[in-house]
Motif scaffolding. Structure first.
Motif, PDB file in Angstrom:
ATOM      1  N   PHE A  56       0.811  -1.083  -0.010  1.00  0.00           N
ATOM      2  CA  PHE A  56       0.170   0.013   0.025  1.00  0.00           C
ATOM      3  C   PHE A  56       0.944   1.323  -0.072  1.00  0.00           C
ATOM      4  O   PHE A  56       0.705   2.341  -0.752  1.00  0.00           O
ATOM      5  CB  PHE A  56      -0.860  -0.003   1.287  1.00  0.00           C
ATOM      6  N   ILE A  57       2.028   1.353   0.813  1.00  0.00           N
ATOM      7  CA  ILE A  57       2.637   2.641   0.966  1.00  0.00           C
ATOM      8  C   ILE A  57       3.620   2.830  -0.149  1.00  0.00           C
ATOM      9  O   ILE A  57       3.756   3.777  -0.456  1.00  0.00           O
ATOM     10  CB  ILE A  57       3.471   2.712   2.433  1.00  0.00           C
ATOM     11  N   ALA A  58       4.143   1.626  -0.741  1.00  0.00           N
ATOM     12  CA  ALA A  58       5.001   1.714  -2.072  1.00  0.00           C
ATOM     13  C   ALA A  58       3.831   2.293  -2.914  1.00  0.00           C
ATOM     14  O   ALA A  58       4.546   3.329  -3.789  1.00  0.00           O
ATOM     15  CB  ALA A  58       5.408   0.559  -2.530  1.00  0.00           C
ATOM     16  N   GLY A  59       2.753   1.778  -3.222  1.00  0.00           N
ATOM     17  CA  GLY A  59       1.778   2.377  -4.355  1.00  0.00           C
ATOM     18  C   GLY A  59       1.788   3.804  -3.905  1.00  0.00           C
ATOM     19  O   GLY A  59       1.467   4.815  -4.742  1.00  0.00           O
ATOM     20  N   TYR A  60       1.298   4.286  -2.858  1.00  0.00           N
ATOM     21  CA  TYR A  60       0.973   5.628  -2.469  1.00  0.00           C
ATOM     22  C   TYR A  60       2.043   6.555  -2.733  1.00  0.00           C
ATOM     23  O   TYR A  60       1.892   7.827  -3.358  1.00  0.00           O
ATOM     24  CB  TYR A  60       0.708   5.554  -0.969  1.00  0.00           C
ATOM     25  N   LEU A  61       3.304   6.125  -2.353  1.00  0.00           N
ATOM     26  CA  LEU A  61       4.477   7.125  -2.798  1.00  0.00           C
ATOM     27  C   LEU A  61       4.707   7.102  -4.213  1.00  0.00           C
ATOM     28  O   LEU A  61       4.822   8.258  -4.468  1.00  0.00           O
ATOM     29  CB  LEU A  61       5.758   6.278  -2.289  1.00  0.00           C
ATOM     30  N   LEU A  62       4.408   6.093  -4.985  1.00  0.00           N
ATOM     31  CA  LEU A  62       4.702   6.280  -6.429  1.00  0.00           C
ATOM     32  C   LEU A  62       3.474   7.120  -6.989  1.00  0.00           C
ATOM     33  O   LEU A  62       3.839   7.939  -7.901  1.00  0.00           O
ATOM     34  CB  LEU A  62       4.305   4.858  -6.987  1.00  0.00           C
ATOM     35  N   ASP A  63       2.049   7.205  -6.476  1.00  0.00           N
ATOM     36  CA  ASP A  63       1.177   7.809  -7.085  1.00  0.00           C
ATOM     37  C   ASP A  63       1.059   9.350  -6.517  1.00  0.00           C
ATOM     38  O   ASP A  63       0.788   9.939  -7.276  1.00  0.00           O
ATOM     39  CB  ASP A  63      -0.185   7.023  -6.720  1.00  0.00           C
ATOM     40  N   HIS A  64       1.629   9.622  -5.449  1.00  0.00           N
ATOM     41  CA  HIS A  64       1.418  10.677  -4.927  1.00  0.00           C
ATOM     42  C   HIS A  64       2.767  11.369  -4.586  1.00  0.00           C
ATOM     43  O   HIS A  64       2.614  12.776  -4.390  1.00  0.00           O
ATOM     44  CB  HIS A  64       0.731  10.852  -3.387  1.00  0.00           C
ATOM     45  N   VAL A  65       3.960  10.982  -4.966  1.00  0.00           N
ATOM     46  CA  VAL A  65       4.914  11.790  -4.482  1.00  0.00           C
ATOM     47  C   VAL A  65       6.070  11.439  -5.920  1.00  0.00           C
ATOM     48  O   VAL A  65       6.637  12.474  -6.549  1.00  0.00           O
ATOM     49  CB  VAL A  65       5.848  11.308  -3.496  1.00  0.00           C
ATOM     50  N   LEU A  66       6.513  10.205  -5.995  1.00  0.00           N
ATOM     51  CA  LEU A  66       7.482   9.739  -7.087  1.00  0.00           C
ATOM     52  C   LEU A  66       7.173  10.153  -8.303  1.00  0.00           C
ATOM     53  O   LEU A  66       7.974   9.998  -9.380  1.00  0.00           O
ATOM     54  CB  LEU A  66       8.121   8.521  -6.708  1.00  0.00           C
ATOM     55  N   LYS A  67       6.014  10.067  -8.646  1.00  0.00           N
ATOM     56  CA  LYS A  67       5.660  10.495  -9.988  1.00  0.00           C
ATOM     57  C   LYS A  67       6.048  11.859 -10.521  1.00  0.00           C
ATOM     58  O   LYS A  67       5.987  11.951 -11.741  1.00  0.00           O
ATOM     59  CB  LYS A  67       3.923  10.306 -10.097  1.00  0.00           C
ATOM     60  N   ASP A  68       6.303  12.752  -9.522  1.00  0.00           N
ATOM     61  CA  ASP A  68       6.766  13.943 -10.011  1.00  0.00           C
ATOM     62  C   ASP A  68       8.195  13.956 -10.383  1.00  0.00           C
ATOM     63  O   ASP A  68       9.101  13.323  -9.811  1.00  0.00           O
ATOM     64  CB  ASP A  68       6.711  14.837  -8.917  1.00  0.00           C
ATOM     65  N   PRO A  69       8.498  14.251 -11.618  1.00  0.00           N
ATOM     66  CA  PRO A  69       9.705  14.160 -12.472  1.00  0.00           C
ATOM     67  C   PRO A  69      10.797  14.990 -11.777  1.00  0.00           C
ATOM     68  O   PRO A  69      12.013  14.947 -12.108  1.00  0.00           O
ATOM     69  CB  PRO A  69       9.505  14.906 -13.739  1.00  0.00           C
ATOM     70  N   ILE A  70      10.624  16.041 -10.877  1.00  0.00           N
ATOM     71  CA  ILE A  70      11.578  16.674 -10.006  1.00  0.00           C
ATOM     72  C   ILE A  70      12.449  15.576  -9.274  1.00  0.00           C
ATOM     73  O   ILE A  70      13.730  16.133  -8.832  1.00  0.00           O
ATOM     74  CB  ILE A  70      10.779  17.795  -9.332  1.00  0.00           C
ATOM     75  N   TRP A  71      11.959  14.591  -8.748  1.00  0.00           N
ATOM     76  CA  TRP A  71      12.733  13.824  -7.909  1.00  0.00           C
ATOM     77  C   TRP A  71      13.499  12.744  -8.775  1.00  0.00           C
ATOM     78  O   TRP A  71      13.200  12.041  -9.842  1.00  0.00           O
ATOM     79  CB  TRP A  71      11.702  12.834  -7.016  1.00  0.00           C
ATOM     80  N   ASP A  72      14.786  12.894  -8.474  1.00  0.00           N
ATOM     81  CA  ASP A  72      15.707  11.957  -9.162  1.00  0.00           C
ATOM     82  C   ASP A  72      15.955  10.738  -8.276  1.00  0.00           C
ATOM     83  O   ASP A  72      16.670   9.703  -8.868  1.00  0.00           O
ATOM     84  CB  ASP A  72      17.149  12.435  -9.004  1.00  0.00           C
ATOM     85  N   GLY A  73      15.347  10.470  -7.223  1.00  0.00           N
ATOM     86  CA  GLY A  73      15.493   9.459  -6.362  1.00  0.00           C
ATOM     87  C   GLY A  73      14.541   9.263  -5.073  1.00  0.00           C
ATOM     88  O   GLY A  73      14.077  10.182  -4.910  1.00  0.00           O
ATOM     89  N   TYR A  74      14.849   8.197  -4.178  1.00  0.00           N
ATOM     90  CA  TYR A  74      14.070   8.026  -3.176  1.00  0.00           C
ATOM     91  C   TYR A  74      15.030   7.686  -1.974  1.00  0.00           C
ATOM     92  O   TYR A  74      15.784   6.970  -2.263  1.00  0.00           O
ATOM     93  CB  TYR A  74      13.026   7.139  -3.224  1.00  0.00           C
ATOM     94  N   PHE A  75      14.794   8.308  -0.873  1.00  0.00           N
ATOM     95  CA  PHE A  75      15.615   7.916   0.409  1.00  0.00           C
ATOM     96  C   PHE A  75      14.634   7.059   1.322  1.00  0.00           C
ATOM     97  O   PHE A  75      13.802   7.844   1.867  1.00  0.00           O
ATOM     98  CB  PHE A  75      16.573   8.924   1.169  1.00  0.00           C
ATOM     99  N   MET A  76      14.699   5.818   1.720  1.00  0.00           N
ATOM    100  CA  MET A  76      14.199   5.371   2.748  1.00  0.00           C
ATOM    101  C   MET A  76      14.776   5.124   4.141  1.00  0.00           C
ATOM    102  O   MET A  76      15.757   4.541   4.463  1.00  0.00           O
ATOM    103  CB  MET A  76      13.812   3.749   2.136  1.00  0.00           C
ATOM    104  N   ASP A  77      14.013   5.769   4.991  1.00  0.00           N
ATOM    105  CA  ASP A  77      14.529   5.856   6.168  1.00  0.00           C
ATOM    106  C   ASP A  77      14.204   4.443   6.967  1.00  0.00           C
ATOM    107  O   ASP A  77      13.158   3.978   6.736  1.00  0.00           O
ATOM    108  CB  ASP A  77      13.996   6.821   7.081  1.00  0.00           C
ATOM    109  N   ASN A  78      15.164   3.965   7.890  1.00  0.00           N
ATOM    110  CA  ASN A  78      14.794   2.665   8.505  1.00  0.00           C
ATOM    111  C   ASN A  78      14.499   1.642   7.603  1.00  0.00           C
ATOM    112  O   ASN A  78      13.627   0.749   7.676  1.00  0.00           O
ATOM    113  CB  ASN A  78      13.694   2.667   9.430  1.00  0.00           C
TER     114      ASN A  78
END
Length: 197
Positions: A89-111
């Motif tokens: 669920f949270i992976a899909g949420y991040l993809l749909d609501h955050v990471l779809k924005d092309p301004i992001w070059d990557g993702y940092f996962m805490d923990n």
């Protein structure tokens, strides 16, 4: 003149900058702090529809690692609700609501550590059966859940998308491009040889 720093202004200032979106899919502030509107929105949805996704102790009380935060169940033992577990669920949420924005070059996962039995002296039941899980089973299920979470993002975003995690262990390096070390020197790799190097 830039009066407010945000990711758009940083890209304008330096178009070659690499920006990574950050999230901690393992925990929520409870009660929610005011400056996290997206986390607040997700927490409201989880409280309403998916309360079984919170990580619990054997007596049913919440698992707490960081003071003021409540842990989520990232393991593959997490109950299926509406055909999904928290990690998916949270992976899909991040993809749909955050990471779809092309301004992001990557993702940092805490923990992004692959074990969890060290929290709360292992008094955790990820499968919601009311009995504390054996540490080996719990850690295996936790590692598999994080691997699935990261794999969903990697598959969706491709190999050129930068993915970083912490803690500074050797886990998930088949998916991640690197690790962030929060403390130094450290013993993430088992000891402090060469003063933590």
């Amino acid at each position: 003149k830039i009066t407010k720093w945000n990711h758009e202004s940083l890209k304008k200032l330096n178009p070659k900058i690499k920006l990574l979106a950050y999230s901690n899919p393992m925990e929520f502030f409870v009660p929610m702090v005011p400056d996290r509107p997206m986390q607040k929105k997700i927490l409201l949805e989880v409280n309403e529809k998916y309360p079984g996704w919170f990580l619990k102790q054997a007596d049913g009380s919440p698992v707490i690692f960081w003071r003021g935060m409540r842990m989520m169940n990232l393991s593959v033992l997490c109950p299926l609700i509406d055909g999904k577990r928290w990690n998916v669920f949270i992976a899909g949420y991040l993809l749909d609501h955050v990471l779809k924005d092309p301004i992001w070059d990557g993702y940092f996962m805490d923990n992004s550590g692959g074990n969890i039995s060290w929290v709360n002296n292992g008094n955790i039941y990820a499968d919601n059966n009311g009995i504390a899980d054996a540490p080996e089973m719990l850690d295996t299920a936790w590692s598999a859940g994080i691997k699935e979470f990261l794999s969903i993002i990697r598959q969706a975003k491709g190999s050129k998308f930068i993915m970083i995690g912490n803690k500074g262990s050797l886990e998930f390096l088949d998916i991640l491009d690197g690790k962030m070390f929060e403390e130094f020197p450290n013993n993430y790799l088992g000891d402090k040889k060469a003063e933590g190097w």
